[in-house]
Design an enzyme around this catalytic site. Structure first.
Site, PDB file in Angstrom:
ATOM      1  N   ASN A  75       0.864  -1.171   0.000  1.00  0.00           N
ATOM      2  CA  ASN A  75       0.000   0.000   0.000  1.00  0.00           C
ATOM      3  C   ASN A  75       0.902   1.223   0.000  1.00  0.00           C
ATOM      4  OD1 ASN A  75      -2.203   1.689   0.269  1.00  0.00           O
ATOM      5  ND2 ASN A  75      -3.091   0.553   1.980  1.00  0.00           N
ATOM      6  N   HIS A  76       0.322   2.398   0.118  1.00  0.00           N
ATOM      7  CA  HIS A  76       1.101   3.639   0.213  1.00  0.00           C
ATOM      8  C   HIS A  76       0.618   4.447   1.404  1.00  0.00           C
ATOM      9  CE1 HIS A  76       3.277   3.403  -3.604  1.00  0.00           C
ATOM     10  NE2 HIS A  76       2.197   2.802  -4.065  1.00  0.00           N
TER      11      HIS A  76
END
Length: 169
Positions: A88-89
């Site tokens: 994810n970020h």
């Protein structure tokens, strides 16, 4: 060259390449695969060395993206088009840095068709993730979750499991 050949071999129709051979190929890619595992021909593994699959587990045509560890227990079912996504970020940082969180699927869990399990999640023993659910929080043992985001709607009444999903697939 060998890797391309293995990927082609992995996706050949069932009568030509059986699940046992697909398990061996995934092991060559670095995954740890238990005994009696069934892997469907359109299953996709990304970063296989981070994947561990227990005994008698059925992996259908799904996608396992293992930037971080994915640990799948014994007698688990992961159905078609399900996705396990560990990457994810961080949306709240200026550089949009990556965030990698492991996924744990405990024994006798069922991840139904088109469900998505996000990084940092543990799906408890015997839990059920309903079709199309998006799981971003832990699912308790025997819990049943559905929806987007996944919501707990109940618990399985049976907890003394003895089925082998890989034999049934």
């Amino acid at each position: 060259m060998i890797l391309r050949f293995e990927r082609l071999l992995f996706s050949l129709p069932h009568p030509l390449i059986n699940s046992r051979i697909r398990c061996k190929i995934v092991q060559r890619w670095g995954a740890k695969v238990g005994s009696g595992v069934s892997i469907a021909r359109k299953a996709r593994f990304f970063n296989s060395p981070n994947i561990q699959i227990g005994n008698n587990t059925a992996i259908e045509d799904c996608f396992l993206q293992a930037w971080a560890a994915i640990s799948i227990g014994n007698n688990v079912i992961i159905n078609e088009d399900a996705k396990l996504l560990t990457g994810n970020h961080n949306l709240h940082t200026p550089n949009f840095e990556g965030k990698l969180l492991p996924i744990t699927i405990e024994d006798y869990a069922w991840i139904a068709t088109s469900a998505i399990v996000l990084g940092g999640v543990t799906v408890g023993r015997g839990a059920v993730v309903g079709a199309g659910a998006i799981v971003r929080e832990n699912v308790p043992p025997l819990g049943i979750v559905i929806g987007n985001p996944a919501q707990l709607v109940g618990f399985r009444r049976c907890s003394d499991f003895n089925y082998n999903p890989s034999r049934e697939s």
